[in-house]
Design a protein around this motif. Structure first.
Motif, PDB file in Angstrom:
ATOM      1  N   GLY A 113       1.055  -1.680  -0.152  1.00  0.00           N
ATOM      2  CA  GLY A 113      -0.162   0.190   0.214  1.00  0.00           C
ATOM      3  C   GLY A 113       0.965   1.345  -0.003  1.00  0.00           C
ATOM      4  N   VAL A 114       2.080   1.070   0.670  1.00  0.00           N
ATOM      5  CA  VAL A 114       2.886   3.072   0.268  1.00  0.00           C
ATOM      6  C   VAL A 114       3.364   2.884  -0.676  1.00  0.00           C
ATOM      7  CG1 VAL A 114       5.223   3.256   1.545  1.00  0.00           C
ATOM      8  CG2 VAL A 114       4.042   2.116   3.004  1.00  0.00           C
ATOM      9  N   TRP A 115       3.802   2.209  -1.724  1.00  0.00           N
ATOM     10  CA  TRP A 115       2.968   2.264  -3.675  1.00  0.00           C
ATOM     11  C   TRP A 115       2.043   2.506  -3.906  1.00  0.00           C
ATOM     12  CZ3 TRP A 115       5.812  -3.072  -3.765  1.00  0.00           C
ATOM     13  CH2 TRP A 115       7.332  -2.954  -3.294  1.00  0.00           C
ATOM     14  N   LEU A 116       1.369   2.954  -3.582  1.00  0.00           N
ATOM     15  CA  LEU A 116      -0.065   3.626  -4.061  1.00  0.00           C
ATOM     16  C   LEU A 116      -1.266   4.525  -2.928  1.00  0.00           C
ATOM     17  CD1 LEU A 116      -2.052   0.185  -3.457  1.00  0.00           C
ATOM     18  CD2 LEU A 116      -0.448   0.309  -5.465  1.00  0.00           C
ATOM     19  N   LEU A 117      -0.305   4.962  -2.089  1.00  0.00           N
ATOM     20  CA  LEU A 117      -0.912   5.970  -1.328  1.00  0.00           C
ATOM     21  C   LEU A 117      -0.633   7.120  -2.512  1.00  0.00           C
ATOM     22  CD1 LEU A 117       1.135   5.947   2.443  1.00  0.00           C
ATOM     23  CD2 LEU A 117      -1.070   7.386   1.652  1.00  0.00           C
ATOM     24  N   PRO A 118       0.197   8.010  -3.246  1.00  0.00           N
ATOM     25  CA  PRO A 118       0.434   9.314  -3.709  1.00  0.00           C
ATOM     26  C   PRO A 118      -1.207   9.069  -4.947  1.00  0.00           C
ATOM     27  CG  PRO A 118       2.152   7.941  -4.303  1.00  0.00           C
ATOM     28  CD  PRO A 118       1.590   7.047  -3.939  1.00  0.00           C
ATOM     29  N   ALA A 119      -1.674   8.170  -4.797  1.00  0.00           N
ATOM     30  CA  ALA A 119      -3.054   8.115  -5.914  1.00  0.00           C
ATOM     31  C   ALA A 119      -4.351   8.936  -4.925  1.00  0.00           C
ATOM     32  CB  ALA A 119      -3.346   6.731  -6.317  1.00  0.00           C
ATOM     33  N   VAL A 120      -4.153   8.308  -4.078  1.00  0.00           N
ATOM     34  CA  VAL A 120      -5.112   8.525  -2.455  1.00  0.00           C
ATOM     35  C   VAL A 120      -4.985   9.787  -1.890  1.00  0.00           C
ATOM     36  CG1 VAL A 120      -6.343   7.773  -0.912  1.00  0.00           C
ATOM     37  CG2 VAL A 120      -5.738   5.837  -1.715  1.00  0.00           C
TER      38      VAL A 120
ATOM     39  N   ALA B  80     -11.537   7.509   0.991  1.00  0.00           N
ATOM     40  CA  ALA B  80     -10.107   6.881   0.401  1.00  0.00           C
ATOM     41  C   ALA B  80     -10.146   5.808   1.272  1.00  0.00           C
ATOM     42  CB  ALA B  80      -9.839   7.872   2.276  1.00  0.00           C
ATOM     43  N   LEU B  81     -11.049   4.694   1.884  1.00  0.00           N
ATOM     44  CA  LEU B  81     -10.935   3.465   1.612  1.00  0.00           C
ATOM     45  C   LEU B  81     -11.262   3.262   0.438  1.00  0.00           C
ATOM     46  CD1 LEU B  81     -12.349   2.833   5.368  1.00  0.00           C
ATOM     47  CD2 LEU B  81     -10.527   2.628   4.431  1.00  0.00           C
ATOM     48  N   LEU B  82     -12.421   3.110   0.205  1.00  0.00           N
ATOM     49  CA  LEU B  82     -12.945   2.463  -1.771  1.00  0.00           C
ATOM     50  C   LEU B  82     -11.478   3.147  -2.645  1.00  0.00           C
ATOM     51  CD1 LEU B  82     -14.444   1.715  -3.753  1.00  0.00           C
ATOM     52  CD2 LEU B  82     -15.684   3.876  -3.650  1.00  0.00           C
ATOM     53  N   ALA B  83     -11.200   4.666  -2.347  1.00  0.00           N
ATOM     54  CA  ALA B  83     -10.055   4.070  -3.942  1.00  0.00           C
ATOM     55  C   ALA B  83      -7.902   3.961  -3.326  1.00  0.00           C
ATOM     56  CB  ALA B  83      -9.544   6.649  -2.975  1.00  0.00           C
ATOM     57  N   GLY B  84      -8.679   3.331  -2.176  1.00  0.00           N
ATOM     58  CA  GLY B  84      -7.115   2.618  -1.536  1.00  0.00           C
ATOM     59  C   GLY B  84      -7.915   1.201  -1.787  1.00  0.00           C
ATOM     60  N   ALA B  85      -7.971   0.630  -2.143  1.00  0.00           N
ATOM     61  CA  ALA B  85      -9.006  -0.417  -2.101  1.00  0.00           C
ATOM     62  C   ALA B  85      -9.378  -0.618  -4.045  1.00  0.00           C
ATOM     63  CB  ALA B  85     -10.717  -0.963  -2.114  1.00  0.00           C
TER      64      ALA B  85
ATOM     65  N   THR C   6      -3.484  -7.308  -1.976  1.00  0.00           N
ATOM     66  CA  THR C   6      -2.958  -6.445  -2.174  1.00  0.00           C
ATOM     67  C   THR C   6      -4.379  -5.055  -1.937  1.00  0.00           C
ATOM     68  OG1 THR C   6      -1.601  -7.568  -3.765  1.00  0.00           O
ATOM     69  CG2 THR C   6      -2.338  -4.596  -4.045  1.00  0.00           C
ATOM     70  N   VAL C   7      -5.105  -5.742  -1.939  1.00  0.00           N
ATOM     71  CA  VAL C   7      -6.290  -4.941  -1.781  1.00  0.00           C
ATOM     72  C   VAL C   7      -6.815  -4.738  -0.696  1.00  0.00           C
ATOM     73  CG1 VAL C   7      -9.129  -4.856  -1.893  1.00  0.00           C
ATOM     74  CG2 VAL C   7      -7.605  -6.138  -3.907  1.00  0.00           C
ATOM     75  N   VAL C   8      -5.831  -5.647   0.608  1.00  0.00           N
ATOM     76  CA  VAL C   8      -6.703  -5.014   1.888  1.00  0.00           C
ATOM     77  C   VAL C   8      -5.612  -3.613   1.984  1.00  0.00           C
ATOM     78  CG1 VAL C   8      -5.864  -6.315   3.724  1.00  0.00           C
ATOM     79  CG2 VAL C   8      -7.241  -7.428   2.751  1.00  0.00           C
TER      80      VAL C   8
ATOM     81  N   LEU D 223      -6.394  -0.227   3.406  1.00  0.00           N
ATOM     82  CA  LEU D 223      -5.614  -0.007   4.813  1.00  0.00           C
ATOM     83  C   LEU D 223      -4.034   1.259   5.034  1.00  0.00           C
ATOM     84  CD1 LEU D 223      -5.435  -3.600   6.797  1.00  0.00           C
ATOM     85  CD2 LEU D 223      -7.247  -1.283   6.763  1.00  0.00           C
ATOM     86  N   LEU D 224      -3.184   1.412   3.822  1.00  0.00           N
ATOM     87  CA  LEU D 224      -1.935   1.680   4.157  1.00  0.00           C
ATOM     88  C   LEU D 224      -2.266   3.058   3.182  1.00  0.00           C
ATOM     89  CD1 LEU D 224       0.426  -0.640   3.887  1.00  0.00           C
ATOM     90  CD2 LEU D 224      -0.031   0.299   5.561  1.00  0.00           C
ATOM     91  N   ALA D 225      -3.259   2.675   1.826  1.00  0.00           N
ATOM     92  CA  ALA D 225      -3.061   3.617   0.941  1.00  0.00           C
ATOM     93  C   ALA D 225      -4.693   5.105   0.942  1.00  0.00           C
ATOM     94  CB  ALA D 225      -3.072   3.609  -0.726  1.00  0.00           C
ATOM     95  N   GLY D 226      -5.495   3.914   1.175  1.00  0.00           N
ATOM     96  CA  GLY D 226      -7.032   4.941   1.915  1.00  0.00           C
ATOM     97  C   GLY D 226      -6.547   5.113   3.452  1.00  0.00           C
ATOM     98  N   LEU D 227      -6.705   4.471   4.475  1.00  0.00           N
ATOM     99  CA  LEU D 227      -6.816   4.801   5.499  1.00  0.00           C
ATOM    100  C   LEU D 227      -5.747   5.533   5.927  1.00  0.00           C
ATOM    101  CD1 LEU D 227      -7.860   5.045   8.696  1.00  0.00           C
ATOM    102  CD2 LEU D 227      -6.712   2.951   8.871  1.00  0.00           C
ATOM    103  N   GLY D 228      -4.223   5.155   5.339  1.00  0.00           N
ATOM    104  CA  GLY D 228      -3.325   6.215   5.216  1.00  0.00           C
ATOM    105  C   GLY D 228      -3.420   8.029   4.738  1.00  0.00           C
TER     106      GLY D 228
END
Length: 194
Positions: free
Chosen positions: A52-59, A121-126, A157-159, A163-168
Motif C-alpha cells: 500500500g505504500v506504493w499506492l499512497l500518492p494516488a489516494v 478514501a478506503l474505496l480509493a485505496g481498495a 494487495t487490495v487489503v 489500509l495503507l493507502a486509503g486509511l493512511g
C-alpha cells in the motif's frame, strides 16, 4: 468542465511535490521490500501487506487536489521519479503507476469527485489495490500458481491498498490540515469552517 474541476497552478505544483516526494519514498521502499522478503518466506504473498505504500500518492493526491486526474497524475509522476532514481523493476513501474493511479481515479469518479470522507478514501485505496493486483497478476506474477500465490497476493494487495493507502492517506490529510499547509485546498477550507 466546470470551474471546480479546473486545475489551478497551485494544484499542479502541489500534486507534483507529492509525486516527487513519493517517488523518492518509492525508491527507498524498494529496499524495504527487498530486505523483508525473507521475513515472508513462510507465505510469500503476505509480503503484499506492505504494498500500500506504493499506492499512497494516488489516494493522497485525490484527497488533497480533489479534481479529475489528480490521482492518476500523482501516482504516474511518482512512478516516473522512482524509475529515474533506479527502480529495481526498471521502467515497467511507469505503466504500473498509471494503472495504479487509475484505480483511485475510478473510485473518486464513481463518487462524482464529491466525497472525501473516510469511506471514499478506503474505496480509493481498495480500487488502487485492485488495479495494482490486476497489473501484477498478468505482468509480474503470471508464472506463479493461481490459487497458492496469485489469488492471495491479489486479495492482500487490495487489503493493503485500503489500509495503507486509503486509511493512511486519509489520516495523513487529517494530520496536515491543522498545520495550514492545505488551506488553499478542500481539506484546509473544511478545517477553517469548523
Amino acid at each position: 468542465m466546470d470551474n471546480r474541476h479546473r486545475w489551478r497552478t497551485i494544484d499542479i505544483v502541489i500534486a507534483s511535490v507529492i509525486a516527487v516526494a513519493f517517488g523518492v519514498i518509492f525508491w527507498a521502499w524498494n529496499t524495504v521490500w527487498g530486505v523483508t522478503e525473507a521475513a515472508f518466506a513462510f507465505f510469500p504473498p503476505a509480503q503484499t501487506l506492505l504494498y500500500g505504500v506504493w499506492l499512497l500518492p494516488a489516494v493522497l493526491g485525490g484527497l488533497i487536489i480533489r479534481k479529475p486526474g489528480a490521482s492518476l497524475y500523482t501516482e504516474a509522476v511518482a512512478a516516473i521519479v522512482s524509475a529515474l532514481l533506479g527502480s529495481a523493476w526498471g521502467a515497467t513501474v511507469i505503466p504500473q503507476g498509471l494503472v495504479q493511479g487509475l484505480g483511485a481515479e475510478l473510485a473518486f469518479a464513481v463518487l462524482f469527485y464529491r466525497s472525501w470522507k473516510l469511506p471514499a478514501a478506503l474505496l480509493a485505496g481498495a480500487m488502487t489495490g485492485v488495479t495494482a493486483a490486476l497489473f501484477d497478476f498478468f505482468v509480474w506474477n503470471a508464472k506463479y500458481a493461481l490459487w497458492d500465490y496469485r489469488v492471495p497476493y491479489a486479495l492482500l494487495t487490495v487489503v493493503s491498498g485500503a489500509l495503507l493507502a486509503g486509511l493512511g492517506g486519509w489520516v495523513l490529510v487529517k494530520a496536515l490540515a491543522p498545520t495550514g499547509v492545505l488551506d488553499r485546498f478542500g481539506p484546509g477550507r473544511e478545517r477553517a469552517l469548523i
